[in-house]
Motif scaffolding. Sequence first.
Motif, short mmCIF file in Angstrom:
data_model
loop_
_atom_site.label_atom_id
_atom_site.label_comp_id
_atom_site.label_asym_id
_atom_site.label_seq_id
_atom_site.Cartn_x
_atom_site.Cartn_y
_atom_site.Cartn_z
N GLY A 314 -126.21 -76.24 -25.94
CA GLY A 314 -126.82 -75.77 -24.71
C GLY A 314 -126.14 -76.27 -23.45
N GLY A 315 -125.37 -77.33 -23.56
CA GLY A 315 -124.63 -77.84 -22.42
C GLY A 315 -123.25 -77.24 -22.28
N GLY A 316 -122.93 -76.24 -23.11
CA GLY A 316 -121.62 -75.60 -23.05
C GLY A 316 -120.51 -76.38 -23.71
N ARG A 317 -120.87 -77.42 -24.45
CA ARG A 317 -119.86 -78.25 -25.11
C ARG A 317 -119.52 -77.69 -26.48
N VAL A 318 -118.24 -77.72 -26.83
CA VAL A 318 -117.79 -77.23 -28.13
C VAL A 318 -118.21 -78.22 -29.21
N LEU A 319 -118.90 -77.71 -30.22
CA LEU A 319 -119.33 -78.53 -31.36
C LEU A 319 -118.38 -78.39 -32.54
N GLY A 320 -117.74 -77.23 -32.63
CA GLY A 320 -116.85 -76.98 -33.75
C GLY A 320 -116.36 -75.55 -33.71
N VAL A 321 -115.63 -75.16 -34.74
CA VAL A 321 -114.98 -73.85 -34.79
C VAL A 321 -115.06 -73.31 -36.21
N PHE A 322 -115.20 -71.99 -36.32
CA PHE A 322 -115.01 -71.33 -37.62
C PHE A 322 -114.14 -70.10 -37.41
N ALA A 323 -113.43 -69.71 -38.46
CA ALA A 323 -112.53 -68.56 -38.41
C ALA A 323 -112.75 -67.69 -39.64
N MET A 324 -112.72 -66.37 -39.43
CA MET A 324 -113.02 -65.42 -40.49
C MET A 324 -111.89 -64.40 -40.67
N ALA A 325 -111.86 -63.82 -41.86
CA ALA A 325 -110.97 -62.70 -42.17
C ALA A 325 -111.72 -61.77 -43.12
N PRO A 326 -111.33 -60.50 -43.19
CA PRO A 326 -111.98 -59.61 -44.16
C PRO A 326 -111.73 -60.09 -45.58
N GLY A 327 -112.73 -60.00 -46.44
CA GLY A 327 -112.55 -60.39 -47.83
C GLY A 327 -111.62 -59.44 -48.56
N ASN A 328 -110.97 -59.94 -49.60
CA ASN A 328 -110.00 -59.13 -50.35
C ASN A 328 -110.62 -58.35 -51.49
N TYR A 329 -111.77 -58.78 -51.99
CA TYR A 329 -112.29 -58.21 -53.22
C TYR A 329 -113.58 -57.43 -53.05
N LYS A 330 -114.33 -57.72 -52.02
CA LYS A 330 -115.57 -57.00 -51.79
C LYS A 330 -115.57 -56.48 -50.35
N PRO A 331 -115.91 -55.21 -50.15
CA PRO A 331 -115.85 -54.66 -48.80
C PRO A 331 -116.86 -55.26 -47.85
N ASP A 332 -117.94 -55.83 -48.38
CA ASP A 332 -118.98 -56.39 -47.51
C ASP A 332 -118.95 -57.92 -47.49
N GLU A 333 -117.79 -58.50 -47.81
CA GLU A 333 -117.67 -59.95 -47.85
C GLU A 333 -116.63 -60.43 -46.84
N ALA A 334 -117.00 -61.44 -46.06
CA ALA A 334 -116.08 -62.08 -45.12
C ALA A 334 -115.53 -63.35 -45.76
N TYR A 335 -114.28 -63.64 -45.46
CA TYR A 335 -113.67 -64.87 -45.99
C TYR A 335 -113.63 -65.91 -44.87
N LEU A 336 -114.26 -67.04 -45.11
CA LEU A 336 -114.30 -68.14 -44.15
C LEU A 336 -113.01 -68.95 -44.30
N LEU A 337 -112.04 -68.66 -43.42
CA LEU A 337 -110.73 -69.31 -43.51
C LEU A 337 -110.78 -70.79 -43.15
N SER A 338 -111.59 -71.11 -42.17
CA SER A 338 -111.58 -72.47 -41.66
C SER A 338 -112.89 -72.75 -40.95
N ASP A 339 -113.37 -73.96 -41.08
CA ASP A 339 -114.54 -74.40 -40.31
C ASP A 339 -114.46 -75.92 -40.16
N PHE A 340 -114.66 -76.38 -38.96
CA PHE A 340 -114.56 -77.82 -38.73
C PHE A 340 -115.35 -78.18 -37.48
N ALA A 341 -115.77 -79.43 -37.41
CA ALA A 341 -116.51 -79.95 -36.27
C ALA A 341 -115.60 -80.80 -35.41
N VAL A 342 -115.95 -80.95 -34.14
CA VAL A 342 -115.20 -81.85 -33.27
C VAL A 342 -115.56 -83.29 -33.65
N ALA A 343 -114.70 -84.23 -33.24
CA ALA A 343 -114.94 -85.63 -33.55
C ALA A 343 -114.16 -86.49 -32.55
#
Length: 446
Positions: A314-343
């Motif tokens: 709520g203070g506009g501070r970055v807590l972390g990041v996630f990145a997505m790509a379309p899944g390769n095997y199911k048309p309705d599945e997203a692939y979570l490439l990366s997710d991490f928190a700040v530290a």
Amino acid sequence: MFQGTIPGPMRAIVREAAEGWPRGPVYVPCCGNFTIERSLAGMGFALHSSDVSIYTTSIGRWLTGQPVGIRLREESTDQLGWLDESLDDDVGTVATMMLGTRFLASVGRKGLWHERVVRSYRDQWAAKHAETIERLSRADVALASYEVEDVRTWLKKVPRDAPVCSFPPFYGGGYEKLYEPLNQHFTWDAPQYEPLSDADVIDVLGAITDRPYWLTASNHDVSELRHYLRGVIKVTPRAAPFYVYASQAPTRIVAPRQAIEPVTAPRLRGGEELEGPLSLALLKPGQFNALRSRYLNPRIAPGAANLAVAVKDGGGRVLGVFAMAPGNYKPDEAYLLSDFAVAPTDYPRLSKLIVLAATSAEAQLLCQRAFSRRMRTVLTTAFSNNPVSMKYRGLLRLVKRSPSNEDGWKFQLQYQGPMGGHTLAEALEKWAKRWGAGATTTQTGV
């Protein structure tokens, strides 16, 4: 246009090394996808090539004006009879071989994905085939000759003072496996030969290097040729390195480089309290690279993201990041490439909040807009020295555990779960109740 796994910078290195070779014939055994021939085009060499694969032979014979000599097997007529008219013993057959490498592996296999692949190529065949022929017509490769012959016998016929340039297979069965679907459905006058053994590889290297001018490359560091190492190529962080060896050539190193852009938004820090509500903000590729380089475990090789998102409080501070790509095997599945928190922060389980945000209804909507299709599930891969990932435990379901294919890790874990089952507000509420207790974290966000 031609299928292959040799990185692009290799062509520049080959061309640079060949500048010092005498003009005349150059011999290219194991020519594969004609990377060397394309690299040397227009330099005044008479290029003589050889190989034993059905794919390479179709191209080599076409480039030298020979009948291609490939026909559909009788037992494949029921499934692939619609290809028969494209096999004209000329450029049409070459185009069929090229397109076949993309879909023939799915022919006869069960599963919706394989069925869709085959149906898509059949429905669009006329257009795809014509487009490939048109692209082939612009090829700038000129060969003086092409022969279907094993490298061990062909090299014996090469003049000892002529330059030889080759990227021979340094592992058994590579090309045989790659072109197995083509051989399964097409017949041709295939040569009889034995795959290269370790001893054969040494003999082939000896025949290549026992001359004044030569160049070879491998995705292995060949200790016998280390004295002749002229270049190392690693195009992306996840790519296998290529080692270039030559009798004489400048030394070159090709390393990955990623663009970095500044992220001006503040980040949650130690001693600060996380505030609601949560929000999502799209990141530019360079901004994602900057945050990933700062917070992601450096032992995890980065990949290219289609959709990168910052999670803010709520203070506009970055807590972390996630990145997505379309899944390769199911048309309705997203692939979570990366997710991490700040530290560092005062929340040791902050990474779980990023996972919850990545599977929220708001994240689902972003994925659906970015990928132009419905998204119902998410899949991700974790590398760990433990049999489970504590970050995903309790949030996603472990669907596969196998030995790691990355150095430094024992396990490769695949996790899957639904998307859109909660909002960002519900994600923060759930995380606060179960994992939101404060304590000082380590310096990485994973």
